[in-house]
Design a protein around this motif. Sequence first.
Motif, short mmCIF file in Angstrom:
data_model
loop_
_atom_site.label_atom_id
_atom_site.label_comp_id
_atom_site.label_asym_id
_atom_site.label_seq_id
_atom_site.Cartn_x
_atom_site.Cartn_y
_atom_site.Cartn_z
N PRO B 161 0.85 -1.18 0.00
CA PRO B 161 0.00 0.00 0.00
C PRO B 161 0.90 1.24 0.00
O PRO B 161 2.06 1.13 0.34
CB PRO B 161 -0.77 -0.12 1.31
N PRO B 162 0.39 2.41 -0.32
CA PRO B 162 -1.01 2.72 -0.64
C PRO B 162 -1.44 2.26 -2.04
O PRO B 162 -2.63 2.06 -2.25
CB PRO B 162 -1.07 4.24 -0.52
N ILE B 232 1.13 -13.25 7.74
CA ILE B 232 0.68 -12.67 6.47
C ILE B 232 -0.83 -12.84 6.33
O ILE B 232 -1.51 -11.98 5.76
CB ILE B 232 1.40 -13.26 5.25
N GLY B 233 -1.37 -13.93 6.90
CA GLY B 233 -2.81 -14.11 6.85
C GLY B 233 -3.51 -12.91 7.47
O GLY B 233 -4.39 -12.29 6.88
N GLN B 262 4.72 -3.18 5.29
CA GLN B 262 5.96 -3.79 4.78
C GLN B 262 6.61 -4.67 5.84
O GLN B 262 7.11 -5.76 5.54
CB GLN B 262 6.94 -2.70 4.33
N HIS B 263 6.61 -4.19 7.09
CA HIS B 263 7.17 -5.02 8.17
C HIS B 263 6.41 -6.34 8.28
O HIS B 263 7.01 -7.41 8.34
CB HIS B 263 7.09 -4.29 9.51
N PHE B 264 5.08 -6.24 8.33
CA PHE B 264 4.27 -7.46 8.45
C PHE B 264 4.49 -8.37 7.26
O PHE B 264 4.63 -9.58 7.39
CB PHE B 264 2.77 -7.11 8.55
N MET B 321 13.98 -3.66 3.59
CA MET B 321 13.47 -2.31 3.81
C MET B 321 14.59 -1.32 4.10
O MET B 321 14.36 -0.29 4.74
CB MET B 321 12.46 -2.34 4.97
N PHE B 322 15.80 -1.61 3.61
CA PHE B 322 16.92 -0.71 3.88
C PHE B 322 16.65 0.71 3.37
O PHE B 322 17.16 1.67 3.93
CB PHE B 322 18.20 -1.24 3.21
N VAL B 323 15.88 0.84 2.30
CA VAL B 323 15.63 2.19 1.79
C VAL B 323 14.16 2.60 2.00
O VAL B 323 13.66 3.48 1.33
CB VAL B 323 16.01 2.32 0.29
#
Lengths: 261, 576
Positions: B161-162, B232-233, B262-264, B321-323
């Motif tokens: 998202p978004p 993820i579910g 993104q973390h999840f 997610m480094f950036v």
Amino acid sequence: MSTSTAHSHDTHALPPRPKELAMHFDTLHNQYQAGKLGMWLFLGQEVLFFAALFTAYAVYRGNHTEMFHVGQYFLDWRLGATNTIVLLFSSMTAAWSVRCAQLEQRRGLVLTIAITWLCALTFMVVKYFEYTHKIHVGSVWGDSFHIHNMADLPRGVVDWLYKHNPGLAQMQGEEQLAAVNDMLGKNGLGLGSFFAVYFCMTGLHGIHVLVGMGVYAWLFVRALKGHFNRRYYGAVDNVALYWHIVDLIWIFLFPLLYLIG
Amino acid sequence: MAGGVVEKPEGAYGGSTRNYLNETRGIKNWIITLDHKRIAMMYLVAVTLALLLGGFFAVALRTVLWDGAVRDPNDLILGMRVEQMYNKYFTLHGAVMVFMFIIPGIPASLGNFILPMQLGTKDLALPRINLMSLYLYWIGATLFVGVLAFGGLDTGWTLYPPYSLDRQTSIPLILALSAVFILGFSSILTGLNFIVTMHRLRPPGMGMYDMPLFLWALYATSLIQVLATPVIGLTLALAMVEHMFHIGIFLPQYGGDPVLFQHFFWFYSHPAVYIMILPAMGVQSELIATFSRKHVFGYKAIGWSSIAIAAIGFIVWGHHMFVAGQSPAAGLIFSFLTFFVAIPSAIKVFNWVATMYRGSIELKTPMLYGLAFMYLFGIGGLTGLFLASIANNVHLHDTYFVIAHFHMVMVGSTLNAFFGGVHYWWPKMTGRMYNETLAKIACGLVFLGFNLAFMPQFVAGTRGMPRRYANYADEFTTFHQISTVGAYVLGAGVLLQVIYLTYSWFKGPRAPKNPWGAASLEWQADSPPDFHNFTKPVIVMAAYDYENWEYDPNTGGYELRKEVVESGRSLATAHH
């Protein structure tokens, strides 16, 4: 392991197998242990399932402490406490039902299962009143958060509003309501996110209670038919384990949502 | 004829002509079966169809990329701009391959078939749960077909998202989210079942350290399936609720946090890459040991490194997610932890090489896939280290270097191991031998095509070619065109396999009980196995005691030595 070449029932040379014993197990005990290990793994999965929501809770509460502080006033701790007691009691009757199954007390088994089911129903009825009240007030999730009437606001929220905007006292009617929604809604505190967390957490928990009612209804029928005995009661045991985790999750939800003021 | 196998009348190899395939007939008896072998074969067919579908999109997107440097952006094909089509192709390619092929691929098909047999037992511990897992897979797959029917998605398989939640048509989005949710629960149930089976249905005399390493790998995989997939579910359920009710959890305009998604997402999807690779490593251990005819080297090291990979895999998700606005401290920690994954992975590779050392290596098709695995996994694993270091990552992030890296691991390694495993167990599963010559040609095509497709992408990536673009600068033309040719060659190899394997299932020569001289317990069953798996008592022995088997020229396969059958015990008792 099969020692025979027969295809449908390979047991005619051996002592009769209990009818509950599946063909790939050698003893009822092993079958029971397999089911139980499966249930424990499922509960592990449940913990991780809810863990994502608890993480979301922690992130939002860490970033928006005041939102949670004010949002909590909307929740009635007395209803939450009632539900806590109801669930704790039902956990006791669930454990009791396992004991009844082990001792082959059929009436006791049917009774404890029925009581557990009724407790679950009570929980959902209380939840129903809590949800409908919030929808009536307009204290709901995200974009839909909109208070309809000043009179609906709990005392704590009103105090917080006046403290942060003394000018509110001079306003009236629509103007006052617009100012309040501005302060509480997404332009201000963002209570919509608090209620998103509240509805997601309690809603998912509520779905688990409904599933619990479903499986307890199934157990009730089986108990009436006398399916269980002291060697074969895995279903009663496993459903009770599931019910305990549903209870346990609520034990965390109640203070984290209702008692943080 | 393949493997020197001579055509024999039915029943020549097991004493019985009845087996799990012909025990009962009719489609209904397959759909409601509780037999792990039938469920496994239905899974095998289903994941192969998913592979072909995902492969179709891969070839389609590579075709679009053929002339990406000179295309007129206003060109229309079938009324759609080429770029729009390309965006849908890469999304559907990724989503179909990840969720419908690679994740269920090896565990649900090969694992489902082989796991109970390697334990010498009749079925998985929870057969109904197994069937339910298959049904959930079918439901998920059907919903995904719905996604295609309603116009597809162009979010990328990561569904960030978004963009994914407020710029997509509702129907395909909701179908896709529910499909992945349901496929996830299918995966959880498989993993749960495997763990229970390995704990409760090991035969007397088989400890955890006597299990074949394939089972250790499946155990580690199952742990991840059970513990990571629920996250993820829940995330997808929240995404769905966010899309429908705007609850303000992931969409910033309603007070939500897109980075939380993104973390999840990566909390699952990073461990998920180990769901993909660990079973492949398990297959690899079987292939290398069997075709080197040597007890696997470093049994415990390989077994525990699977568990270590599973454990470390849970705490490295932040390297995606480094950036993405993660704090430098978090970036540093995730980078540091990521390097640790390389250690157990390298332990495995070194042990496989040591197993081959002075072994008597037989280059049958499964072994060729095993060798390809090692070579490609070496490259895929080492380029992972480039990406784990933060400074490099900032340069290489979202370039073709990343694409090439993870295809080396997910396709180069997992797909090769899947093919290797299918060929290795094909005689057991179908009772037929495939054509060895065609199989070697197909293996060569897959290897050649794969390298052509992805080696140039490493170079293009380091020179700055970003991923997920339909058009590119002139300088990248050569790389892209080589890559596209490679994709076609790879596709031809896969199609060739599907053709000769399907043919052999119906017309191939009958397979002996144990064509490879492998020592794990499944080879004591007939080919194909009886409905109850074993018609004679299983002689429990350690998985790599090859001296218990000797070649029998009459059947073209291996038979247990007389001494073993008479004593009911393995010749070697103090081997590891």
